[in-house]
Design an enzyme around this catalytic site. Structure first.
Site, PDB file in Angstrom:
ATOM      1  N   HIS A  92       0.816  -1.216   0.000  1.00 28.50           N
ATOM      2  CA  HIS A  92       0.000   0.000   0.000  1.00 28.50           C
ATOM      3  C   HIS A  92       0.853   1.272   0.000  1.00 28.50           C
ATOM      4  O   HIS A  92       0.346   2.348  -0.305  1.00 28.50           O
ATOM      5  CB  HIS A  92      -0.989  -0.004   1.178  1.00 28.50           C
ATOM      6  CG  HIS A  92      -0.396   0.276   2.525  1.00 28.50           C
ATOM      7  ND1 HIS A  92      -0.104  -0.714   3.436  1.00 28.50           N
ATOM      8  CD2 HIS A  92      -0.053   1.442   3.132  1.00 28.50           C
ATOM      9  CE1 HIS A  92       0.369  -0.176   4.544  1.00 28.50           C
ATOM     10  NE2 HIS A  92       0.421   1.132   4.388  1.00 28.50           N
ATOM     11  N   ASP A 122       0.082  -7.691   1.504  1.00 29.10           N
ATOM     12  CA  ASP A 122       0.450  -6.274   1.591  1.00 29.10           C
ATOM     13  C   ASP A 122       1.959  -6.083   1.649  1.00 29.10           C
ATOM     14  O   ASP A 122       2.479  -5.270   2.406  1.00 29.10           O
ATOM     15  CB  ASP A 122      -0.214  -5.597   2.792  1.00 29.10           C
ATOM     16  CG  ASP A 122      -0.149  -4.073   2.696  1.00 29.10           C
ATOM     17  OD1 ASP A 122      -0.023  -3.543   1.566  1.00 29.10           O
ATOM     18  OD2 ASP A 122      -0.203  -3.394   3.746  1.00 29.10           O
ATOM     19  N   GLY A 198       3.301   6.771   7.826  1.00 29.33           N
ATOM     20  CA  GLY A 198       4.684   6.977   7.374  1.00 29.33           C
ATOM     21  C   GLY A 198       5.605   5.870   7.849  1.00 29.33           C
ATOM     22  O   GLY A 198       6.652   5.620   7.255  1.00 29.33           O
ATOM     23  N   ASN A 199       5.216   5.195   8.946  1.00 27.43           N
ATOM     24  CA  ASN A 199       5.985   4.043   9.428  1.00 27.43           C
ATOM     25  C   ASN A 199       5.739   2.782   8.597  1.00 27.43           C
ATOM     26  O   ASN A 199       6.493   1.816   8.695  1.00 27.43           O
ATOM     27  CB  ASN A 199       5.629   3.717  10.887  1.00 27.43           C
ATOM     28  CG  ASN A 199       6.427   4.528  11.882  1.00 27.43           C
ATOM     29  OD1 ASN A 199       5.914   5.488  12.460  1.00 27.43           O
ATOM     30  ND2 ASN A 199       7.688   4.167  12.089  1.00 27.43           N
ATOM     31  N   SER A 200       4.671   2.786   7.794  1.00 21.24           N
ATOM     32  CA  SER A 200       4.334   1.595   7.012  1.00 21.24           C
ATOM     33  C   SER A 200       5.513   1.155   6.157  1.00 21.24           C
ATOM     34  O   SER A 200       6.094   1.948   5.427  1.00 21.24           O
ATOM     35  CB  SER A 200       3.141   1.881   6.102  1.00 21.24           C
ATOM     36  OG  SER A 200       1.958   2.035   6.844  1.00 21.24           O
ATOM     37  N   LEU A 257      -5.866 -26.144  -1.161  1.00 21.78           N
ATOM     38  CA  LEU A 257      -6.433 -27.431  -0.788  1.00 21.78           C
ATOM     39  C   LEU A 257      -7.786 -27.658  -1.445  1.00 21.78           C
ATOM     40  O   LEU A 257      -8.079 -28.745  -1.918  1.00 21.78           O
ATOM     41  CB  LEU A 257      -6.555 -27.516   0.736  1.00 21.78           C
ATOM     42  CG  LEU A 257      -7.070 -28.828   1.330  1.00 21.78           C
ATOM     43  CD1 LEU A 257      -6.178 -29.996   0.922  1.00 21.78           C
ATOM     44  CD2 LEU A 257      -7.144 -28.717   2.859  1.00 21.78           C
ATOM     45  N   GLY A 258      -8.628 -26.625  -1.468  1.00 21.77           N
ATOM     46  CA  GLY A 258      -9.935 -26.745  -2.091  1.00 21.77           C
ATOM     47  C   GLY A 258     -11.027 -27.181  -1.143  1.00 21.77           C
ATOM     48  O   GLY A 258     -11.796 -28.094  -1.447  1.00 21.77           O
ATOM     49  N   VAL A 259     -11.088 -26.512   0.029  1.00 23.22           N
ATOM     50  CA  VAL A 259     -12.136 -26.827   0.994  1.00 23.22           C
ATOM     51  C   VAL A 259     -12.745 -25.542   1.521  1.00 23.22           C
ATOM     52  O   VAL A 259     -12.113 -24.485   1.508  1.00 23.22           O
ATOM     53  CB  VAL A 259     -11.589 -27.643   2.202  1.00 23.22           C
ATOM     54  CG1 VAL A 259     -11.130 -29.013   1.769  1.00 23.22           C
ATOM     55  CG2 VAL A 259     -10.470 -26.884   2.915  1.00 23.22           C
ATOM     56  N   ILE A 261     -14.089 -24.158   5.066  1.00 17.57           N
ATOM     57  CA  ILE A 261     -13.872 -24.559   6.462  1.00 17.57           C
ATOM     58  C   ILE A 261     -14.513 -23.562   7.409  1.00 17.57           C
ATOM     59  O   ILE A 261     -14.880 -22.444   7.010  1.00 17.57           O
ATOM     60  CB  ILE A 261     -12.361 -24.668   6.784  1.00 17.57           C
ATOM     61  CG1 ILE A 261     -11.646 -23.349   6.462  1.00 17.57           C
ATOM     62  CG2 ILE A 261     -11.737 -25.832   6.050  1.00 17.57           C
ATOM     63  CD1 ILE A 261     -10.206 -23.306   6.873  1.00 17.57           C
TER      64      ILE A 261
END
Length: 449
Positions: A92, A122, A198-200, A257-259, A261
């Site tokens: 970002h 991110d 600004g710390n990001s 995996l395709g579940v 949950i």
């Protein structure tokens, strides 16, 4: 006596002075060594802005007050991770930038190029071509962090006039999720070292000067954008996995995996006769997915991925996504009275559009009347575990935890039987259900919308 008191007081002062001095040293040393590894990042982008229309936005006057473009700037931080000029930051911070400028600790400035971005975590990698030797950070191991441990944050809060601000705090918690959004891959370190806009993208370090996190977000009271003692950083072990993929391929590939949950509630735990609420319950399985090919089944409770214990659904998501497609992975599941180890060759996580399409298949969605149900181990029937908002079922008074014992004149004994009957239903059909609720039986009849 006075001499004894004087000697004791002198010794105490010396001890306190010595102790305080020793306590300060790690913070001073980390600041000295780490500061040259931290950069300020200025992202420039063209912003389209509409002129103020004094005639209350009357369309007749639109041509008199046209849109105009201006240069916009946003500030963030980054960490130099090697002497080739690669810098890790938040996605970002540089998202949508037309130009990226990087300012080093010595005030030298370079233009940066984007190597790769990963919006789901991110994170982003940019690179500068510097004509000087660069200081690089030492990587740590975020899995070894303990709650209560001292940490140091370095970044550029509020503006370049405050760049390379050093703050300190402790680790407040680990494994935080649903902080910035419902993003799948949040696994934040929570800490109280002061960080602000600004710390990001800046560094979170331990007292050995090792990078253990990338500062990403803050939580506030909703009225202020400034620090309230609740900051969040991406663990470096998670970031390292993303960095490796971005440097090698420019994109991040994740295991799939395709579940579908969910977490295990007290009621589900009792219904499935489980010893605890730990693990992730498989609600449904995507057709033709790795899970389907492996023999995993609905209502299996996944309690381990390889040797990692799974506490909840977020744990499972993180464990699977941290792996690569084609990784051979072992899942430990509870199925009825058995504990099974099932091997799965993971697939590649589809992009967001394809994933949404797969997740919307009838196997993975609410049924035609808006229910998700689970089978019962100790008796016939199926139990309602979730009801879709606005669905036919909700509108006609069905409730979570109701047990469906009959559809029409057919007694329901298994989940498979229930699904087979419901899959044959169509919109406009009239359906009659016999329900058990709090020990009483009730019949519901309604038209399927």
């Amino acid at each position: 006596m006075r001499l004894t008191r004087f000697i004791f007081s002198s010794i105490l002062v010396c001890v306190l002075f010595s102790s305080n001095h020793q306590f300060n040293n790690p913070f001073i040393e980390v600041s000295k060594k780490a500061n040259p590894c931290i950069v300020s990042i200025i992202s420039e982008k063209e912003v389209v802005q509409k002129q103020f229309n004094p005639f209350f936005n009357d369309p007749f006057f639109e041509d008199f007050f046209p849109e105009f473009k201006r240069k916009g700037e946003s500030l963030g931080s980054g960490v130099i991770i090697d002497n080739e000029g690669y810098i890790i930051t938040n996605n970002h911070v540089i998202e949508g930038a037309d130009k990226i400028r990087v300012i080093l600790y010595n005030k030298n400035e370079y233009e940066a190029s984007i190597i790769g971005v990963d919006p789901l975590s991110d994170l982003a990698i940019i690179q500068i071509k510097a004509d000087e030797a660069l200081s690089t950070v030492k990587m740590g191991n975020s899995d070894k962090l303990s709650v209560g441990e001292w940490v140091i944050a370095i970044g550029s809060p509020f503006g370049l006039h405050l760049n390379h601000t050093v703050t300190a705090g402790i680790v407040s918690a680990t494994g935080r999720s649903s902080v910035m959004s419902k993003l799948t891959y949040e696994d934040f370190i929570q800490h109280d070292a002061a960080i602000n806009p600004g710390n990001s993208g800046g560094a979170l370090l331990n007292l050995d000067g090792e990078l253990i996190g990338i500062n990403t977000a803050i939580a506030t009271d909703g009225y202020s954008r400034s620090n309230a003692g609740v900051g969040f950083a991406i663990p470096i072990n998670q970031a390292r996995r993303v960095v490796e993929d971005l440097l090698e391929d420019g994109t991040v590939s994740r295991g799939w995996l395709g579940v579908q949950i969910q977490n295990i509630s007290e009621e589900i735990s009792r219904a499935l006769d489980l010893d605890s609420k730990k693990g992730a319950l498989i609600v449904s399985i995507v057709p033709d997915s790795p899970a389907a090919a492996s023999g995993l089944m609905e209502e299996d409770v996944i309690i381990k991925v390889d040797n990692k214990e799974i506490e909840n659904d977020k744990d499972l998501i993180r464990a699977v996504s941290s792996k690569h497609p084609e990784d051979y992975t072992t899942f430990t599941v509870i199925r009825g009275d058995e504990k099974l180890r099932i091997s799965v060759v993971l697939g590649e996580r589809p992009d967001e559009r394809n994933l949404a399409s797969k997740s919307s298949t009838k196997t993975n969605a609410f049924d035609i009347i808006g229910l998700k149900v689970s089978g019962l181990n100790d008796r016939d029937g199926v139990k309602i575990i979730s009801i879709e908002n606005g669905s036919t079922a909700q509108q006609n008074g069905l409730r979570k935890d109701d047990v469906i014992v009959k559809i029409g004149r057919t007694s329901i004994t298994t989940l498979e039987q229930y699904n087979e009957i419901m899959e044959a239903k169509e919109s406009g059909d009239v359906i009659m259900l016999k329900i058990e609720r709090n020990g009483n039986q009730t019949i519901f009849a309604f038209s399927i919308q």
